[in-house]
Design a protein around this motif. Structure first.
Motif, PDB file in Angstrom:
ATOM      1  N   UNK A 166       0.846  -1.191   0.000  1.00 60.40           N
ATOM      2  CA  UNK A 166       0.000   0.000   0.000  1.00 60.40           C
ATOM      3  C   UNK A 166       0.878   1.236   0.000  1.00 60.40           C
ATOM      4  N   UNK A 167       0.601   2.151  -0.918  1.00 59.44           N
ATOM      5  CA  UNK A 167       1.256   3.457  -0.914  1.00 59.44           C
ATOM      6  C   UNK A 167       0.216   4.526  -0.639  1.00 59.44           C
ATOM      7  N   UNK A 168       0.435   5.292   0.416  1.00 60.84           N
ATOM      8  CA  UNK A 168      -0.471   6.381   0.776  1.00 60.84           C
ATOM      9  C   UNK A 168       0.187   7.709   0.424  1.00 60.84           C
ATOM     10  N   UNK A 169       0.149   8.047  -0.843  1.00 52.55           N
ATOM     11  CA  UNK A 169       0.637   9.335  -1.309  1.00 52.55           C
ATOM     12  C   UNK A 169      -0.534  10.276  -1.471  1.00 52.55           C
ATOM     13  N   UNK A 170      -0.473  11.149  -2.488  1.00 51.22           N
ATOM     14  CA  UNK A 170      -1.633  11.978  -2.782  1.00 51.22           C
ATOM     15  C   UNK A 170      -2.819  11.099  -3.149  1.00 51.22           C
ATOM     16  N   UNK A 171      -2.534  10.087  -3.941  1.00 47.90           N
ATOM     17  CA  UNK A 171      -3.496   9.049  -4.296  1.00 47.90           C
ATOM     18  C   UNK A 171      -3.021   7.753  -3.651  1.00 47.90           C
ATOM     19  N   UNK A 172      -3.941   6.942  -3.175  1.00 45.93           N
ATOM     20  CA  UNK A 172      -3.588   5.649  -2.583  1.00 45.93           C
ATOM     21  C   UNK A 172      -3.587   4.589  -3.675  1.00 45.93           C
ATOM     22  N   UNK A 279      -9.364  -0.063   2.686  1.00 43.62           N
ATOM     23  CA  UNK A 279      -9.722  -1.322   3.342  1.00 43.62           C
ATOM     24  C   UNK A 279     -10.649  -2.157   2.474  1.00 43.62           C
ATOM     25  N   UNK A 280     -11.591  -1.520   1.813  1.00 45.35           N
ATOM     26  CA  UNK A 280     -12.508  -2.257   0.939  1.00 45.35           C
ATOM     27  C   UNK A 280     -11.748  -2.929  -0.197  1.00 45.35           C
ATOM     28  N   UNK A 281     -10.778  -2.218  -0.773  1.00 49.19           N
ATOM     29  CA  UNK A 281      -9.990  -2.790  -1.864  1.00 49.19           C
ATOM     30  C   UNK A 281      -9.161  -3.976  -1.373  1.00 49.19           C
ATOM     31  N   UNK A 282      -8.577  -3.856  -0.191  1.00 49.63           N
ATOM     32  CA  UNK A 282      -7.776  -4.960   0.370  1.00 49.63           C
ATOM     33  C   UNK A 282      -8.653  -6.174   0.619  1.00 49.63           C
ATOM     34  N   UNK A 283      -9.827  -5.957   1.201  1.00 52.28           N
ATOM     35  CA  UNK A 283     -10.735  -7.078   1.490  1.00 52.28           C
ATOM     36  C   UNK A 283     -11.197  -7.765   0.222  1.00 52.28           C
ATOM     37  N   UNK A 286      -8.719 -10.200  -0.999  1.00 50.88           N
ATOM     38  CA  UNK A 286      -8.281 -11.253  -0.095  1.00 50.88           C
ATOM     39  C   UNK A 286      -6.962 -11.007   0.586  1.00 50.88           C
ATOM     40  N   UNK A 287      -6.580  -9.752   0.787  1.00 48.40           N
ATOM     41  CA  UNK A 287      -5.298  -9.450   1.411  1.00 48.40           C
ATOM     42  C   UNK A 287      -5.195 -10.005   2.824  1.00 48.40           C
ATOM     43  N   UNK A 288      -4.051 -10.573   3.138  1.00 52.37           N
ATOM     44  CA  UNK A 288      -3.827 -11.130   4.478  1.00 52.37           C
ATOM     45  C   UNK A 288      -2.832 -10.303   5.296  1.00 52.37           C
ATOM     46  N   UNK A 289      -2.121  -9.395   4.663  1.00 53.26           N
ATOM     47  CA  UNK A 289      -1.282  -8.426   5.363  1.00 53.26           C
ATOM     48  C   UNK A 289      -1.116  -7.215   4.460  1.00 53.26           C
ATOM     49  N   UNK A 290      -0.965  -6.059   5.080  1.00 55.83           N
ATOM     50  CA  UNK A 290      -0.748  -4.807   4.350  1.00 55.83           C
ATOM     51  C   UNK A 290       0.619  -4.268   4.733  1.00 55.83           C
ATOM     52  N   UNK A 291       1.422  -3.963   3.719  1.00 56.90           N
ATOM     53  CA  UNK A 291       2.768  -3.427   3.935  1.00 56.90           C
ATOM     54  C   UNK A 291       2.769  -2.022   3.350  1.00 56.90           C
ATOM     55  N   UNK A 312      -8.587  -7.895  11.532  1.00 57.20           N
ATOM     56  CA  UNK A 312      -7.527  -8.875  11.799  1.00 57.20           C
ATOM     57  C   UNK A 312      -6.383  -8.824  10.784  1.00 57.20           C
ATOM     58  N   UNK A 313      -6.519  -8.049   9.724  1.00 55.17           N
ATOM     59  CA  UNK A 313      -5.444  -7.957   8.724  1.00 55.17           C
ATOM     60  C   UNK A 313      -4.369  -7.014   9.251  1.00 55.17           C
ATOM     61  N   UNK A 314      -3.179  -7.510   9.519  1.00 59.49           N
ATOM     62  CA  UNK A 314      -2.148  -6.650  10.121  1.00 59.49           C
ATOM     63  C   UNK A 314      -1.597  -5.634   9.123  1.00 59.49           C
ATOM     64  N   UNK A 315      -1.186  -4.486   9.655  1.00 59.40           N
ATOM     65  CA  UNK A 315      -0.530  -3.450   8.856  1.00 59.40           C
ATOM     66  C   UNK A 315       0.901  -3.307   9.353  1.00 59.40           C
TER      67      UNK A 315
END
Length: 390
Positions: A166-172, A279-283, A286-291, A312-315
Motif C-alpha cells: 500500500x502506498x499512501x501518497x496523494x493518491x492511494x 480497506x474495501x480494496x484490500x478485502x 483477499x489481502x492477508x497483510x498490508x505493507x 484482523x489484517x495486520x498493517x
C-alpha cells in the motif's frame, strides 16, 4: 551500478532523492539502499505548480516555464544526491518528474504528462538520465500506473498468504501479490486531506500534521456516503486516477445542500474516506497483510481508522522489511531506470493492464554517453533488499 531515483508525487510537497547500489545476481535483483534526501520546491516553482494543477486552467507558456523550473529543481536535488549519497559519482539518474495531468477517458488512460525537463539534470550532473517512464506503458494500452507494482511483485512474491503493498501518497494505490498480481489506485489519500486542510485554514496549514484535525473531528456520515457513491470505486482493476477527479471542486459538488460542516469534521470525513476505500480494496482482493509506505503512514488518525477497518489484517510499514518507507517510491524508480538501461521490461501487464511488458522511458545521455552494460541478462524473478531482516 549506483543509481539515484528522483520522485515528486501528487502531493508535490517535496522532491525526494534516493540512491542505491543495484546489481543482478542470476535471476535476483539485489538492492542496497545508500540513503535519501528530500528538498521542497523553490517557492516560485511551488506557487506556479499549485496554480496549474487540475481543476485550474493554464497556458502553454506556463507549462513551458514549469517544465524548465521543475527540471532545474530536480537538477539541484540530483546534484546534491550525487555528492551526499554517492560520494560524488553516480552511474545513472532516474527522474519521475512531476505529474501535472493524467488523462483518463471512460476508464482508459489516453495520455499522461510529467514535467521536469531531464536535460537540466544531465547538464548539472554529467550523468545519464532516464525519464518519462509512464508514457510507454500507456502507449501499450496500460494505465501507466502504479509503476511501483513491478518492485512490489519482485519483492513480496513468495511471502505467505496474500501480501498487499500500500502506498499512501496523494493518491492511494495497492499491489496485490497473488497469482497474477493486480495493482491499482484505490482513490484519494493525502490529495483530498491536504486540499481540505489548506482551504479551511486559509493556507496556514498545508496538511493535517500528526492527524490532529481528524483526531478532534467527527465523521459526517451523510457527506461520507455521498463521497463513497463515487462510481470510480466500483470500476474493476486495473484503473488509475488523480487530482483530475479528486479535488476541491469535486468535494464542493458533494457538499451541495448540506449544512456547514466544522473544519475538523470535514478533515475527519475525508480521512475516513481514504481508510474505507483502501480497506474495501484490500478485502475484495483477499489481502492477508498490508505493507504500507508513503506520507500517509505518518498520519496517526488515518492509520488508526485503517487498522479499525481492516480488523484482523495486520498493517506493517516497509521499514520493518528493510525498505525505507520514505524512500520507497524514489528507490522504485531507480529500479525501473536500471531495468531500462539493461533492456528489460519495467511493468507487470496484469498490474497496469498493458498488452505486454515494456522497456520504459527515454534516455538523456550524460557527458560520457549512455552507461555500457551487458544486455545478456535475464529479467529478475525476485528482489532482495540487502541488509533487510529475514
Amino acid at each position: 551500478m549506483r543509481v539515484i531515483g528522483l520522485m515528486s508525487g501528487t502531493s508535490y510537497d517535496a522532491i525526494d532523492a534516493a540512491a542505491a547500489d543495484l546489481r543482478l545476481d542470476g535471476d535476483q535483483l539485489v538492492l542496497t539502499p545508500l540513503g535519501m534526501l528530500s528538498q521542497p520546491y523553490p517557492a516560485e516553482v511551488f506557487g506556479e505548480l499549485a496554480g496549474l494543477l487540475p481543476p485550474a486552467s493554464t497556458t502553454i507558456e506556463q507549462v513551458c516555464r514549469l517544465d524548465t523550473g521543475i527540471g532545474q529543481a530536480f537538477a539541484a536535488v540530483a546534484r546534491q544526491a550525487v555528492e551526499q549519497l554517492c560520494g560524488g559519482y553516480a552511474d545513472l539518474i532516474v527522474s519521475h518528474g512531476q505529474t501535472v495531468y493524467h488523462w483518463v477517458d471512460q476508464g482508459q488512460v489516453r495520455g499522461t504528462l510529467q514535467l521536469g525537463q531531464p536535460a537540466w539534470i544531465a547538464e548539472a550532473t554529467g550523468t545519464t538520465v532516464v525519464s518519462d517512464l509512464r508514457a510507454r506503458d500507456v502507449a501499450a494500452g496500460g494505465q501507466g500506473a502504479p509503476l511501483v507494482s513491478v518492485v512490489d511483485v519482485l519483492w513480496l512474491r513468495g511471502r505467505p498468504g496474500v501480501p498487499v503493498a500500500l502506498n499512501l501518497g496523494g493518491i492511494a494505490n495497492i499491489t496485490v501479490v497473488d497469482g497474477d498480481p493486480v495493482a491499482f489506485d484505490t482513490g484519494p489519500a493525502n490529495a483530498l486531506i491536504d486540499a481540505v486542510v489548506t482551504e479551511l485554514t486559509a493556507g496556514k496549514l498545508g496538511f493535517d500534521a500528526d492527524g490532529v484535525m481528524a483526531g478532534r473531528g467527527q465523521v459526517h456520515h451523510e457527506l461520507l456516503e455521498r463521497l463513497l457513491a463515487e462510481p470510480y470505486y466500483a470500476v474493476e482493476a486495473p484503473k488509475s486516477t488523480g487530482k483530475e477527479l479528486f479535488n476541491l471542486s469535486y468535494l464542493a459538488r458533494r457538499l451541495e445542500g448540506l449544512p456547514e460542516i466544522p473544519a475538523d469534521d470535514m478533515v475527519a470525513t475525508v480521512t475516513a474516506l481514504t481508510a474505507l476505500t483502501v480497506a474495501d480494496a484490500v478485502r475484495r482482493h483477499g489481502g492477508t497483510e498490508v505493507i504500507a509506505s508513503g506520507g500517509g503512514i505518518r498520519n496517526p488518525a488515518l492509520m488508526q481508522m485503517l487498522a479499525a477497518e481492516l480488523g484482523d489484517v495486520p498493517i506493517r510499514n516497509t521499514d520493518e522489511l528493510g525498505l525505507p518507507s520514505a524512500a520507497k517510491e524514489a528507490l522504485a524508480f531507480a529500479v525501473l531506470g536500471f531495468l531500462t538501461v539493461h533492456g528489460l521490461g519495467g511493468t507487470v501487464p496484469s498490474c497496469t493492464g498493458a498488452r505486454h511488458s515494456s522497456v520504459l522511458g527515454s534516455l538523456t545521455p550524460g557527458l560520457g554517453g549512455v552507461p555500457q552494460v551487458s544486455r545478456d541478462v535475464r529479467p529478475p524473478a525476485s528482489l532482495l533488499i540487502e541488509g533487510a531482516p529475514h
